[in-house]
Write a protein that holds these residues in place. Structure first.
Motif, PDB file in Angstrom:
ATOM      1  N   ILE A 175       7.477  78.456 -24.693  1.00 47.37           N
ATOM      2  CA  ILE A 175       8.466  78.361 -23.620  1.00 47.37           C
ATOM      3  C   ILE A 175       9.781  78.978 -24.076  1.00 47.37           C
ATOM      4  CG2 ILE A 175       9.894  76.750 -22.281  1.00 47.37           C
ATOM      5  CD1 ILE A 175       7.447  74.874 -22.227  1.00 47.37           C
ATOM      6  N   GLY A 176      10.184  78.656 -25.326  1.00 44.37           N
ATOM      7  CA  GLY A 176      11.409  79.221 -25.872  1.00 44.37           C
ATOM      8  C   GLY A 176      11.367  80.740 -25.908  1.00 44.37           C
ATOM      9  N   GLU A 177      10.238  81.290 -26.323  1.00 48.01           N
ATOM     10  CA  GLU A 177      10.098  82.746 -26.383  1.00 48.01           C
ATOM     11  C   GLU A 177      10.182  83.363 -24.997  1.00 48.01           C
ATOM     12  OE1 GLU A 177       6.393  83.250 -28.365  1.00 48.01           O
ATOM     13  OE2 GLU A 177       7.218  82.882 -30.372  1.00 48.01           O
ATOM     14  N   ARG A 178       9.565  82.707 -24.033  1.00 44.11           N
ATOM     15  CA  ARG A 178       9.546  83.243 -22.664  1.00 44.11           C
ATOM     16  C   ARG A 178      10.938  83.207 -22.034  1.00 44.11           C
ATOM     17  NH1 ARG A 178       5.410  83.325 -18.724  1.00 44.11           N
ATOM     18  NH2 ARG A 178       3.981  83.353 -20.514  1.00 44.11           N
ATOM     19  N   LEU A 179      11.700  82.141 -22.322  1.00 45.98           N
ATOM     20  CA  LEU A 179      13.007  81.964 -21.684  1.00 45.98           C
ATOM     21  C   LEU A 179      14.177  82.264 -22.625  1.00 45.98           C
ATOM     22  CD1 LEU A 179      12.330  78.651 -19.693  1.00 45.98           C
ATOM     23  CD2 LEU A 179      12.163  81.015 -18.901  1.00 45.98           C
ATOM     24  N   TYR A 180      13.866  82.807 -23.810  1.00 47.34           N
ATOM     25  CA  TYR A 180      14.888  83.154 -24.794  1.00 47.34           C
ATOM     26  C   TYR A 180      15.703  81.930 -25.214  1.00 47.34           C
ATOM     27  CZ  TYR A 180      13.635  87.772 -23.087  1.00 47.34           C
ATOM     28  OH  TYR A 180      12.923  88.884 -22.721  1.00 47.34           O
ATOM     29  N   LEU A 181      14.965  80.859 -25.515  1.00 49.16           N
ATOM     30  CA  LEU A 181      15.568  79.612 -25.977  1.00 49.16           C
ATOM     31  C   LEU A 181      14.985  79.274 -27.343  1.00 49.16           C
ATOM     32  CD1 LEU A 181      15.025  77.496 -22.721  1.00 49.16           C
ATOM     33  CD2 LEU A 181      17.145  78.672 -23.377  1.00 49.16           C
TER      34      LEU A 181
END
Length: 220
Positions: A175-181
């Motif tokens: 999720i972090g990778e997808r949303l740059y988090l």
């Protein structure tokens, strides 16, 4: 110490699970049940952290027992893992809807069983992304036709994005990778969503995402 209850009508299965789990320093077996009713009774007395629950048992099957345990406020901290012979047992989706935190197949590798107990005890979901997608095909078929969109109103736009990705089986890191988090920020978002929606765990979030119409079967 992780307190585990074993519920299976096959003595050899329970004995195998007990031998494997008791070899771990952080796991304690607090009881064994051979029927659904026994599982409910023992859970009420011992308050386990995790129940490994077979589906097909006499005197109240695993599906019924799961619903009874989840409905007991005194057992709010108990997580249930359905243990089934077949990965897509027809009752698994119903068990997830009843409040189970995930499922295992009985021929899973020993190391995966141990990891599963620890994962669920920590409050995380026991569903890989691939399993989540297959399971949702069954779960979504039993959901009510009119989405309950009102529950989404308390979520921010970012939280809705995160919830949709959880529903597709992504981990916090993904999720972090997808949303740059960062993974920690993604985990914080997931925790806040669970709190706002009063969800037991990530599996419950997946179900809620489909119930509210945020995502639909077949969406990428």
């Amino acid at each position: 110490m992780i307190r585990v209850l074993l519920a299976d009508d096959q003595h050899l299965v329970r004995a195998g699970f007990r031998a494997l789990l008791e070899a771990e320093d952080d796991v304690e077996i607090v009881g064994e049940a051979s029927t659904g009713r026994e599982a409910v009774d023992i859970a009420g007395r011992t308050h386990p952290d995790v129940v490994l629950m077979d589906i097909r048992m006499p005197d109240g099957d695993g599906l019924w027992a799961t619903g009874e345990i989840v409905a007991d406020p005194a057992l709010a901290g108990t997580r249930i893992v359905i243990v089934t012979t077949f990965e897509l047992d027809e009752y698994v989706a119903q068990a997830i809807l009843a409040g189970a935190s995930g499922f295992l197949v009985k021929d899973t590798e020993p190391v995966e069983l141990i990891r599963a107990v620890r994962v669920v005890a920590a409050g995380d979901a026991l569903l890989s992304p691939g399993v989540t997608r297959r399971l949702i095909e069954r779960v979504s078929g039993g959901l009510r036709p009119a989405p309950d969109t009102a529950r989404l109103e308390q979520l921010t736009e970012r939280e809705r994005e995160v919830l949709a990705l959880v529903a597709h089986g992504l981990t916090n890191t993904e999720i972090g990778e997808r949303l740059y988090l960062s993974p920690l920020t993604a985990k914080t978002h997931v925790s806040r969503i669970m709190s706002k929606l009063d969800a037991r765990d990530r599996v419950h979030l997946v179900v809620l995402a489909y119930e509210t119409g945020l995502v639909q079967p077949g969406w990428q």
